[in-house]
Design an enzyme around this catalytic site. Structure first.
Site, PDB file in Angstrom:
ATOM      1  N   ARG A  70       0.853  -1.188   0.000  1.00  0.00           N
ATOM      2  CA  ARG A  70       0.000   0.000   0.000  1.00  0.00           C
ATOM      3  C   ARG A  70       0.886   1.235   0.000  1.00  0.00           C
ATOM      4  O   ARG A  70       1.852   1.311   0.753  1.00  0.00           O
ATOM      5  CB  ARG A  70      -0.930   0.007   1.205  1.00  0.00           C
ATOM      6  CG  ARG A  70      -2.039   1.048   1.107  1.00  0.00           C
ATOM      7  CD  ARG A  70      -3.046   0.881   2.234  1.00  0.00           C
ATOM      8  NE  ARG A  70      -3.781  -0.363   2.107  1.00  0.00           N
ATOM      9  CZ  ARG A  70      -4.713  -0.760   2.977  1.00  0.00           C
ATOM     10  NH1 ARG A  70      -4.990  -0.027   4.028  1.00  0.00           N
ATOM     11  NH2 ARG A  70      -5.353  -1.900   2.791  1.00  0.00           N
ATOM     12  N   SER A 172      -8.568   0.502   0.506  1.00  0.00           N
ATOM     13  CA  SER A 172      -9.560   0.440   1.567  1.00  0.00           C
ATOM     14  C   SER A 172     -10.025   1.839   1.966  1.00  0.00           C
ATOM     15  O   SER A 172     -10.541   2.582   1.156  1.00  0.00           O
ATOM     16  CB  SER A 172      -8.995  -0.347   2.750  1.00  0.00           C
ATOM     17  OG  SER A 172      -9.984  -0.601   3.707  1.00  0.00           O
ATOM     18  N   ASP A 330     -16.960   1.189   4.419  1.00  0.00           N
ATOM     19  CA  ASP A 330     -15.868   2.007   3.893  1.00  0.00           C
ATOM     20  C   ASP A 330     -15.794   1.819   2.376  1.00  0.00           C
ATOM     21  O   ASP A 330     -16.575   1.053   1.801  1.00  0.00           O
ATOM     22  CB  ASP A 330     -14.563   1.669   4.603  1.00  0.00           C
ATOM     23  CG  ASP A 330     -14.027   0.292   4.262  1.00  0.00           C
ATOM     24  OD1 ASP A 330     -14.804  -0.540   3.777  1.00  0.00           O
ATOM     25  OD2 ASP A 330     -12.831   0.030   4.501  1.00  0.00           O
ATOM     26  N   ASP A 332     -14.128   0.176   0.183  1.00  0.00           N
ATOM     27  CA  ASP A 332     -14.051  -1.152  -0.439  1.00  0.00           C
ATOM     28  C   ASP A 332     -14.962  -2.168   0.260  1.00  0.00           C
ATOM     29  O   ASP A 332     -14.895  -3.364  -0.024  1.00  0.00           O
ATOM     30  CB  ASP A 332     -12.609  -1.660  -0.482  1.00  0.00           C
ATOM     31  CG  ASP A 332     -12.055  -2.000   0.884  1.00  0.00           C
ATOM     32  OD1 ASP A 332     -12.425  -1.317   1.863  1.00  0.00           O
ATOM     33  OD2 ASP A 332     -11.242  -2.936   0.998  1.00  0.00           O
ATOM     34  N   ASP A 334     -15.240  -3.534   3.217  1.00  0.00           N
ATOM     35  CA  ASP A 334     -14.842  -4.600   4.136  1.00  0.00           C
ATOM     36  C   ASP A 334     -15.017  -4.178   5.596  1.00  0.00           C
ATOM     37  O   ASP A 334     -15.121  -5.021   6.479  1.00  0.00           O
ATOM     38  CB  ASP A 334     -13.418  -5.090   3.864  1.00  0.00           C
ATOM     39  CG  ASP A 334     -12.348  -4.062   4.161  1.00  0.00           C
ATOM     40  OD1 ASP A 334     -12.668  -2.860   4.285  1.00  0.00           O
ATOM     41  OD2 ASP A 334     -11.163  -4.452   4.258  1.00  0.00           O
ATOM     42  N   ARG A 335     -15.063  -2.874   5.867  1.00  0.00           N
ATOM     43  CA  ARG A 335     -15.270  -2.390   7.224  1.00  0.00           C
ATOM     44  C   ARG A 335     -16.688  -1.849   7.383  1.00  0.00           C
ATOM     45  O   ARG A 335     -17.324  -1.429   6.412  1.00  0.00           O
ATOM     46  CB  ARG A 335     -14.270  -1.276   7.568  1.00  0.00           C
ATOM     47  CG  ARG A 335     -12.835  -1.757   7.654  1.00  0.00           C
ATOM     48  CD  ARG A 335     -11.889  -0.603   7.867  1.00  0.00           C
ATOM     49  NE  ARG A 335     -10.511  -1.092   7.945  1.00  0.00           N
ATOM     50  CZ  ARG A 335      -9.759  -1.011   9.035  1.00  0.00           C
ATOM     51  NH1 ARG A 335     -10.230  -0.472  10.145  1.00  0.00           N
ATOM     52  NH2 ARG A 335      -8.528  -1.477   9.028  1.00  0.00           N
ATOM     53  N   LYS A 418     -12.384  -9.497   6.762  1.00  0.00           N
ATOM     54  CA  LYS A 418     -13.424  -8.539   7.125  1.00  0.00           C
ATOM     55  C   LYS A 418     -14.448  -8.438   5.998  1.00  0.00           C
ATOM     56  O   LYS A 418     -14.090  -8.463   4.829  1.00  0.00           O
ATOM     57  CB  LYS A 418     -12.811  -7.167   7.399  1.00  0.00           C
ATOM     58  CG  LYS A 418     -11.789  -7.161   8.517  1.00  0.00           C
ATOM     59  CD  LYS A 418     -11.257  -5.776   8.797  1.00  0.00           C
ATOM     60  CE  LYS A 418     -10.494  -5.187   7.640  1.00  0.00           C
ATOM     61  NZ  LYS A 418      -9.253  -5.912   7.328  1.00  0.00           N
TER      62      LYS A 418
END
Length: 564
Positions: A70, A172, A330, A332, A334-335, A418
């Protein structure tokens, strides 16, 4: 940097920086990069004599952080761009080819979000296509999604197709300038040691792009490319039934509307469809935030876990619509963040630890409903992340099942990572059920505390821009009383256990070894009369990956008091 090739090929005559090593790196970049925008960036930096910035971008490489790479998008070996994604995938290919004799048939799953940065000509979709091209040019089957998808769809597809691995192009909830290359292993879980280190080694040995690696048109022409979108969407939505326990109740729930925001990301269509799968009407979207936008123009930070400050649009709309629950994924998906209206438009925004307690209770409650024999709890496990509240450990101690400290939180075993899409629907169903018992989510959280003990978390951050300072902090903790001696006291508190994930040391284990290792994580357990208070000092590795000189020190003060 691998094979030198012709350092002057495809490059212009650029003036010297005065640093021979840096000049070589500049020429290497110009010889290999075929993206006009990033080439232009590099030329501009050289022409303006920005030597420090050139060193930052060219004299280091990205390293694996949270299961992948990242960094900011832009020119340079330390950034996310066409060239570094090609290099990363070439390294992935080399490692996977050694590890899987049947790699050609197993293949690779590739997904992407909607991030883009015009100044670098860098979009998640283009990077995904280049990832696919590298594999396709080596006759490896590729499952490349034809449009943006939530991150959890990639590990889910890896498991369904029994692929060798998966790659998701996403940053993310990071700032808009960033992007990432997230890697999943054949079991659908994020890669871990030693695979991450071995892949990085293979990347460093295969930095010169292969001729066909730039041919993104292979995505259209190759018979080895498949689009998994339709199948994966159908399978995923059908499998949501395994964590849906009250569909009939959901369909007639008197609980007022649920509002969902997706923070300009990929989640809208998928969350809407998941709610319908659970028998709910579609959640109310936030118009300004439901469609993808790589600039995230309505929020200063695209992370819903930052709380009320970034949920302002959602909460205002929820008040107008008289919605009682707000769920936010979020970019993407996943959260997940959750807020609940209590009384006169007073909002309770749940922390991650509070939400974990509620979801843990909900899954255990429904499991016990289906398995009334107390002996069955022997086969139950609950998992919590290394930096989370240990309330699930209290569940295990009182209910008689097993607890393990790991990384990640999820409901069920559909996806081994997640998953904000499934979690949003689970929260909605839990709220609808509790409403029939005249309970809110917050009231049930208090009930949980009364049974299992109050777990209170306080989190704060200390920013540091110097990696050397971070290193000195941890070196002092590692050698506090002398070489290899950790501190025994923190103020007036006696330290009972130390778990140093940086070095792999855990004083509470018989062999003194940690279950898992990471970078710059240390946990200190303190002795108190009624409360066990872990103080967690950690450096979030992904920040180091992003900008080399920026990192975050995090202090987490968790008190666990009372309970049976």
């Amino acid at each position: 940097m691998g094979s030198n090739g012709d350092l002057n090929a495809n490059s212009q005559c650029l003036s010297s920086t005065g640093d021979l090593v840096l000049d070589k790196a500049v020429n290497q970049w110009m010889a290999w990069d075929k993206n006009p925008q990033t080439r232009k960036q590099m030329e501009s930096l050289v022409r303006k004599g920005h030597v420090v910035e050139l060193r930052r971008r060219l004299c280091t490489r990205m390293t694996f952080g949270t299961a992948g790479l990242r960094a900011e998008m832009g020119a340079g070996f330390a950034c996310i761009n066409d060239l570094t994604v090609i290099q990363s995938t070439q390294g992935m290919y080399k490692y996977l080819a050694k590890y899987f004799p049947d790699l050609k048939t197993r293949g690779l799953v590739v997904g992407f979000d909607t991030r883009a940065l015009t100044s670098s000509g860098c979009t998640s979709e283009r990077l995904a296509r280049l990832t696919a091209a590298v594999m396709l040019c080596k006759d490896i089957a590729v499952y490349l999604f034809s449009t943006y998808v939530p991150t959890p769809f990639v590990p889910y597809a890896v498991m369904k197709y029994e692929a060798a691995a998966g790659v998701m192009i996403t940053a993310s909830h990071n700032r808009k300038e960033d992007n990432g290359y997230k890697v999943y292993w054949h079991n659908g879980a994020q890669i871990s040691s030693p695979h991450d280190k071995e892949i990085l080694h293979c990347i460093e040995e295969n930095t010169e792009p292969w001729p066909e690696s730039w041919n993104e048109h292979l995505v259209e022409s190759s018979l080895l490319r498949r689009d998994p979108l339709e199948d994966v969407c159908r399978w995923y939505m059908e499998e949501l039934n395994t964590i849906c326990f009250h569909r009939e109740l959901n369909a007639k729930s008197p609980l007022k509307s649920v509002l969902c925001t997706n923070f300009h990301g990929v989640g809208h269509n998928y969350v809407q469809r998941a709610f319908q799968q659970f028998g709910f009407p579609p959640p109310i979207p936030v118009p300004e935030q439901k469609d993808p936008d790589p600039d995230f123009f309505t929020v200063s930070c695209p992370n819903p876990e930052e709380g009320e400050s970034v949920l302002e649009l959602s909460l205002h709309l929820a008040e107008r619509e008289e919605a009682h629950i707000v769920v936010a994924t979020d970019p993407d998906a996943d959260r997940l963040a959750v807020a609940e209206r209590n009384g006169n438009f007073v909002w309770k925004v749940f922390t991650g630890n509070e939400l974990a307690a509620l979801l843990g209770w909900w899954m255990l409650f429904n499991w016990k409903e289906a398995h009334p024999d107390p002996a069955d709890t022997e086969i139950v496990y609950m998992l919590a992340t290394t930096v989370s509240s240990k309330i699930l450990n209290a569940f295990a101690r009182i209910e008689g099942f097993h607890f393990e400290c790991i990384r990640g939180f999820l409901c069920g075993n559909m996806v081994l990572d997640k998953d904000g899409v499934s979690k949003a629907t689970v929260v909605a169903e839990m709220a609808a059920y509790l409403h029939t018992k005249n309970l809110s989510l917050n009231q049930q959280l208090i009930n949980i505390y009364e049974i299992y003990g109050y777990h209170v978390s306080r989190t704060s951050y200390v920013l540091c821009s110097d990696p050397l300072t971070i290193h000195r902090i941890f070196s002092r903790l590692h050698n506090f009383g002398g070489p290899g001696d950790y501190p025994e006291l923190c103020g007036d508190y006696c330290i009972t256990h130390i778990r140093d994930v940086t070095t792999g040391y855990d004083s509470s284990q018989p062999d003194k070894k940690c279950v898992c290792q990471s970078s710059y994580f240390m946990f200190l357990d303190f002795k108190s009369k009624k409360c066990k208070t872990p103080l967690t000092l950690s450096v979030v590795q992904e920040w180091l990956n992003k900008r080399n000189t920026t990192t975050v020190a995090k202090f987490l003060d968790t008190s666990v008091c009372g309970g049976s």
